[in-house]
Design an enzyme around this catalytic site. Structure first.
Site, PDB file in Angstrom:
ATOM      1  CG  PHE A 197      -1.790   1.080   1.509  1.00 25.97           C
ATOM      2  CD1 PHE A 197      -3.060   1.081   0.939  1.00 25.97           C
ATOM      3  CD2 PHE A 197      -1.449   2.132   2.360  1.00 25.97           C
ATOM      4  CE1 PHE A 197      -3.964   2.112   1.204  1.00 25.97           C
ATOM      5  CE2 PHE A 197      -2.345   3.164   2.630  1.00 25.97           C
ATOM      6  CZ  PHE A 197      -3.600   3.147   2.046  1.00 25.97           C
ATOM      7  CG  LEU A 199      -1.319   7.408   1.726  1.00 28.44           C
ATOM      8  CD1 LEU A 199      -2.100   8.026   0.570  1.00 28.44           C
ATOM      9  CD2 LEU A 199      -2.293   7.104   2.882  1.00 28.44           C
ATOM     10  CB  THR A 200       3.717   7.330   3.731  1.00 24.74           C
ATOM     11  OG1 THR A 200       2.600   6.874   4.483  1.00 24.74           O
ATOM     12  CG2 THR A 200       4.513   8.318   4.551  1.00 24.74           C
ATOM     13  N   PRO A 202       7.791  11.543   1.352  1.00 23.40           N
ATOM     14  CG  PRO A 202       9.852  11.654   0.254  1.00 23.40           C
ATOM     15  CD  PRO A 202       8.440  11.203   0.067  1.00 23.40           C
ATOM     16  CD  GLU A 445      -3.290  -0.118   9.444  1.00 21.12           C
ATOM     17  OE1 GLU A 445      -4.146  -0.117  10.337  1.00 21.12           O
ATOM     18  OE2 GLU A 445      -3.299  -0.915   8.500  1.00 21.12           O
TER      19      GLU A 445
HETATM   20  S1  MYA Z   1      -0.144   3.484   5.664  1.00 18.85           S
HETATM   21  C1  MYA Z   1      -0.179   5.197   5.900  1.00 18.85           C
HETATM   22  C2  MYA Z   1      -1.151   5.578   6.912  1.00 18.85           C
HETATM   23  N1  MYA Z   1      -1.415   6.977   6.785  1.00 18.85           N
HETATM   24  C3  MYA Z   1      -2.450   7.495   7.354  1.00 18.85           C
HETATM   25  O1  MYA Z   1      -3.219   6.825   8.017  1.00 18.85           O
HETATM   26  C4  MYA Z   1      -2.646   8.932   7.108  1.00 18.85           C
HETATM   27  C5  MYA Z   1      -3.344   9.606   8.241  1.00 18.85           C
HETATM   28  N2  MYA Z   1      -4.100  10.730   7.744  1.00 18.85           N
HETATM   29  C6  MYA Z   1      -5.424  10.664   7.631  1.00 18.85           C
HETATM   30  O2  MYA Z   1      -6.047   9.692   8.007  1.00 18.85           O
HETATM   31  C7  MYA Z   1      -6.124  11.826   6.966  1.00 18.85           C
HETATM   32  O3  MYA Z   1      -5.230  12.521   6.152  1.00 18.85           O
HETATM   33  C8  MYA Z   1      -6.816  12.770   7.962  1.00 18.85           C
HETATM   34  C9  MYA Z   1      -7.709  13.671   7.113  1.00 18.85           C
HETATM   35  C10 MYA Z   1      -7.698  11.987   8.897  1.00 18.85           C
HETATM   36  C11 MYA Z   1      -5.802  13.548   8.772  1.00 18.85           C
HETATM   37  N3  MYA Z   1     -12.742   7.776   6.295  1.00 18.85           N
HETATM   38  O4  MYA Z   1     -10.115  17.400   4.407  1.00 18.85           O
HETATM   39  P1  MYA Z   1     -10.175  16.130   5.179  1.00 18.85           P
HETATM   40  C12 MYA Z   1     -12.971  12.314   3.955  1.00 18.85           C
HETATM   41  C13 MYA Z   1     -13.508   8.169   5.273  1.00 18.85           C
HETATM   42  O5  MYA Z   1     -10.604  16.215   6.566  1.00 18.85           O
HETATM   43  P2  MYA Z   1      -7.405  15.888   5.668  1.00 18.85           P
HETATM   44  C14 MYA Z   1       0.661   2.822   6.987  1.00 18.85           C
HETATM   45  O6  MYA Z   1       0.885   3.424   7.988  1.00 18.85           O
HETATM   46  C15 MYA Z   1     -13.595  13.565   4.515  1.00 18.85           C
HETATM   47  O7  MYA Z   1     -14.890  13.354   4.959  1.00 18.85           O
HETATM   48  N4  MYA Z   1     -13.460   9.407   4.747  1.00 18.85           N
HETATM   49  O8  MYA Z   1      -8.781  15.413   5.062  1.00 18.85           O
HETATM   50  C16 MYA Z   1       1.079   1.405   6.727  1.00 18.85           C
HETATM   51  C17 MYA Z   1     -13.547  14.506   3.324  1.00 18.85           C
HETATM   52  O9  MYA Z   1     -14.630  14.232   2.459  1.00 18.85           O
HETATM   53  P3  MYA Z   1     -15.268  15.414   1.526  1.00 18.85           P
HETATM   54  C18 MYA Z   1     -12.597  10.255   5.292  1.00 18.85           C
HETATM   55  O10 MYA Z   1      -7.501  17.179   6.412  1.00 18.85           O
HETATM   56  C19 MYA Z   1       1.423   0.658   7.947  1.00 18.85           C
HETATM   57  C20 MYA Z   1     -12.257  14.087   2.624  1.00 18.85           C
HETATM   58  O11 MYA Z   1     -11.992  12.741   3.036  1.00 18.85           O
HETATM   59  C21 MYA Z   1     -11.752   9.906   6.368  1.00 18.85           C
HETATM   60  O12 MYA Z   1      -6.432  15.796   4.569  1.00 18.85           O
HETATM   61  C22 MYA Z   1       1.538  -0.793   7.664  1.00 18.85           C
HETATM   62  C23 MYA Z   1     -11.111  14.987   2.992  1.00 18.85           C
HETATM   63  O13 MYA Z   1     -11.105  15.088   4.404  1.00 18.85           O
HETATM   64  C24 MYA Z   1     -11.853   8.595   6.860  1.00 18.85           C
HETATM   65  N5  MYA Z   1     -11.089   8.127   7.858  1.00 18.85           N
HETATM   66  O14 MYA Z   1      -7.054  14.812   6.787  1.00 18.85           O
HETATM   67  C25 MYA Z   1       0.637  -1.540   8.557  1.00 18.85           C
HETATM   68  N6  MYA Z   1     -10.976  10.964   6.668  1.00 18.85           N
HETATM   69  O15 MYA Z   1     -14.203  15.855   0.596  1.00 18.85           O
HETATM   70  C26 MYA Z   1       0.527  -2.952   8.211  1.00 18.85           C
HETATM   71  C27 MYA Z   1     -11.332  11.949   5.843  1.00 18.85           C
HETATM   72  O16 MYA Z   1     -16.409  14.744   0.812  1.00 18.85           O
HETATM   73  C28 MYA Z   1      -0.787  -3.491   8.606  1.00 18.85           C
HETATM   74  N7  MYA Z   1     -12.308  11.527   5.024  1.00 18.85           N
HETATM   75  O17 MYA Z   1     -15.704  16.515   2.443  1.00 18.85           O
HETATM   76  C29 MYA Z   1      -0.863  -3.940  10.025  1.00 18.85           C
HETATM   77  C30 MYA Z   1      -2.135  -4.626  10.278  1.00 18.85           C
HETATM   78  C31 MYA Z   1      -2.162  -5.295  11.607  1.00 18.85           C
HETATM   79  C32 MYA Z   1      -1.729  -6.697  11.548  1.00 18.85           C
HETATM   80  C33 MYA Z   1      -2.624  -7.562  10.790  1.00 18.85           C
HETATM   81  C34 MYA Z   1      -2.096  -9.037  10.779  1.00 18.85           C
HETATM   82  C35 MYA Z   1      -2.633  -9.839   9.685  1.00 18.85           C
END
Ligand code: MYA
Length: 637
Positions: A197, A199-200, A202, A445
């Site tokens: 996946f 996404l991220t 620099p 995440e």
């Molecule tokens: S992968 C990288 C992970 N990165 C992130 O998670 C990035 C974090 N940032 C964000 O989540 C967003 O940028 C934030 C929004 C929340 C800050 N669901 O203007 P906005 C809509 C649905 O507020 P921003 C990794 O780490 C929102 O309503 N929609 O956005 C891999 C709006 O819609 P509209 C959402 O200010 C690790 C639009 O988007 C959501 O830029 C590997 C824009 O919103 C949402 N959550 O900031 C792990 N949020 O335009 C491996 C926003 O219609 C796996 N929106 O008004 C491990 C698994 C565990 C083990 C499993 C074993 C099998």
């Protein structure tokens, strides 16, 4: 932390689609919904359609108790599905206890090919892929059970598997066309083809929408040409198929204005122009492969767009939302192992003439570790089972479970080390590796800091839409008499201290005393959110000291509610563990209701507001000065 000055400058009201998630994973819904969100409340926060949500957490922000997803505790697996999962899980457990060596994988920062091959043979890379595409075809809940085993065995392998299926190809499962599914899922489920996946970047971590990687459509409209780079990509060096997010150009159909929007693509390494950097040297999860990935004039056929063009940001968010419960299940397994190690020690170690388990200081640690593990597990399976039942609005609950699980697991592992003392600090005990592995879970995440703001602001937005609904109902009180009278009676009850929320029909008699505290927290929560909206209006988005505490209170309410529900279920089913589960819940409710009340009361308390301002001022000075800014106590310089 929050780069694009977005969260600090009122961009977070866009985090508002609490009530715009009703069709959940259907990306078309979001496209249509966008046009209906133009209205603004007087407070300045965007108004939402006044649709009622079944999400317990969203409703908490309105001070409403909606029981549907929390009482009774969901129970989705039929007996034969439980038998199936046991038969699938047994060889998996055997593999981890007899074949895999987590310490060696950590030591070598590698998973041997034979180990990977055996995992492929076990079907571990396609757990949720439908059987028609060669996968095991399991539900979220069944997947959670696998995650738990992984979490208790080897987090490095867990990340390899999770990056592959929890996020790497999850987009194809959720949003892929029939053709995309047919082409990619079989190879990803069983064909030893790894996914990632991407996404991220620099300059774009938490601020995911600010990515710079670009894809430009070819003149004939058949291809996109992709250029850019990604960092910290799990499986980045081994993945042949990647879900990649890039900016693409869009022309506004009304204004004709050109604008960049994110689009998601399925990119194959075999397209050419995809390269990876060397594996990163990390603190933990060393066995997993993490690299930079570069895209140089990669030619992607248009049919590899995932979801709609320009809707890639939401594709990314929904993939992340969908996978988050897996982290709760995984870390619940990790905590079980830490507790096991701590208990082995406290049962055998004698100091000052007694086994250390006899001492209150150790008892407090062991019970606290168990309380946190119980709540983590309870949240994870409440969410997975609601997802399996068709719930589409689990984004707040999933974010909460990720925060709670990652912080609890860190605490539990740290306390296990403390109980083992010097022995715990040694590699041989196996805890230092787990502690190193666990550190990233609070970061990736979605960092817990960002997710707290996401929870608070998404919930506030939902509450704001209710206030707007009331405001417009007041303009026509006769036709809205039902809505208004319900609201008025609940406000009168609140104002004279008579709570309306009653858990009595749902909760075991033994727990009713404690559930009253939870009900009171829900009432106080709704009142607090309304007060914050009235006081701050749209500028609430800038009040992160407040939003953090509001999120903490929300997390506590969710933890109390789901554990009340689960332990009631245990009692109703006369499980042999029921009394112990009741005690875990009691202890959690006593702690969490106090913490919740305290956190909520701080949001309007003058001395706390003064504290927040003072801390903000301290931080400003330290940042301005580039470090600690005090005169040395000895030299006065
Ligand atoms: S992968 C990288 C992970 N990165 C992130 O998670 C990035 C974090 N940032 C964000 O989540 C967003 O940028 C934030 C929004 C929340 C800050 N669901 O203007 P906005 C809509 C649905 O507020 P921003 C990794 O780490 C929102 O309503 N929609 O956005 C891999 C709006 O819609 P509209 C959402 O200010 C690790 C639009 O988007 C959501 O830029 C590997 C824009 O919103 C949402 N959550 O900031 C792990 N949020 O335009 C491996 C926003 O219609 C796996 N929106 O008004 C491990 C698994 C565990 C083990 C499993 C074993 C099998």
């Amino acid at each position: 932390m929050l780069s694009r000055s977005n969260l600090a400058t009122a961009r977070l009201p866009r985090l508002t689609k609490s009530s715009s998630f009703p069709k959940g994973d259907d990306i078309r819904y979001f496209t249509a919904q966008r046009n209906t969100n133009a209205m603004e409340l007087k407070s300045g926060i965007k108004a939402l359609p006044s649709k009622k949500s079944a999400s317990f957490m969203l409703n908490l922000f309105r001070g409403k108790f909606v029981s549907e997803e929390v009482f009774p505790y969901p129970d989705v697996l039929a007996d034969e599905q439980k038998e199936l999962i046991t038969s699938l899980v047994t060889p998996f457990e055997k593999f981890f206890s007899e074949v895999n060596n987590a310490a060696r994988n950590d030591e070598t920062s590698l998973i041997d090919k034979e180990i990977m091959d055996q995992l492929w043979d076990l079907g571990a890379f396609g757990i949720q892929v439908p059987e028609e595409y060669g996968g095991l075809g399991l539900s979220n809940t069944q997947y959670g059970i696998f995650c738990e085993i992984l979490g208790g065995s080897d987090l490095g392998i867990g990340i390899t598997l999770g990056a592959h299926q929890s996020i790497g190809f999850k987009g194809i499962l959720l949003f892929g066309t029939q053709k995309q599914k047919q082409k990619y899922l079989p190879m990803l489920a069983t064909g030893k083809v790894y996914a990632a996946f991407a996404l991220t970047e620099p300059s774009s971590g938490s601020d995911a929408a600010s990515i710079k990687t670009r894809a430009v459509k070819s003149d004939d409209g058949n291809y996109f040409i992709l250029n850019g780079s990604k960092i910290w990509i799990s499986n980045g060096g081994i993945a042949e198929v990647m879900t990649v997010f890039a900016q693409t150009e869009h022309i506004d159909s009304k204004t004709g204005e050109k604008k960049d929007k994110v689009t998601a693509f399925i990119v194959e390494r075999s397209f050419g122009g995809v390269t990876s950097g060397p594996p990163e040297k990390k603190m933990g999860i060393k066995a997993s492969n993490t690299t930079e990935v570069y895209f140089e004039n990669v030619s992607i056929p248009v049919e590899n767009v995932l979801g709609e063009e320009g809707e890639g940001f939401k594709v990314a968010m929904m993939i992340l939302n969908n996978g988050r419960f897996g982290m709760g299940a995984t870390l619940s397994g990790t905590m079980k192992v830490c507790i096991q190690k701590a208990v082995d020690h406290s049962n055998s170690r004698v100091q000052f003439g007694k086994k250390i388990r006899e001492y209150g200081a150790i008892q407090e640690k062991i019970s606290q570790m168990n309380i946190l593990q119980y709540a983590t597990e309870t949240m994870a399976y409440a969410i997975s089972q609601n997802m399996d039942k068709g719930s589409k609005e689990y984004h707040l609950e999933a974010a909460i479970s990720k925060i709670f699980a990652s912080e609890s697991a860190w605490y539990v592992c740290d306390e296990a080390i403390q109980i083992l003392g010097g022995m715990g600090y040694m590699k041989g005990a196996g805890l230092e590796r787990i502690l190193r592995d666990l550190r990233i879970f609070r970061i990736f995440e979605g960092t817990n800091d960002i997710l707290r703001l996401f929870v608070a602001l998404t919930g506030i937005q939902y509450a704001a839409s209710n206030l707007k609904e009331l405001r417009s109902a007041l303009k026509n009180p006769i036709t809205n008499i039902k809505l208004l009278s319900g609201e008025i009676s609940s406000r009168i009850s609140r104002s004279i201290g008579l709570g309306q929320i009653d858990f009595t029909p749902y909760v075991a008699v033994e727990l009713q005393r404690y559930s009253k505290g939870t009900a009171a927290c829900i009432e106080m929560f709704g009142k607090t959110v309304e007060g914050l909206l009235l006081k701050y209006g749209k500028s609430i988005v800038n009040e992160q000291f407040i939003l953090n505490r509001l999120a903490n209170a929300a997390i506590d309410v969710y933890a109390m509610t789901v554990t009340l529900s689960r332990s009631t279920r245990a009692l109703n089913l006369r499980l042999p563990t029921a009394q112990h589960e009741i005690n875990l819940t009691k202890a959690l409710c006593i702690q969490a209701s106090k913490r919740c009340t305290y956190n909520l009361s701080r949001l309007s308390n003058p001395s706390d507001l003064e504290l927040f301002n003072t801390m903000s001022a301290i931080s400003k000075v330290v940042n301005d000065k580039g470090g600690v800014h005090t005169s040395h106590v000895i030299t006065n310089t």
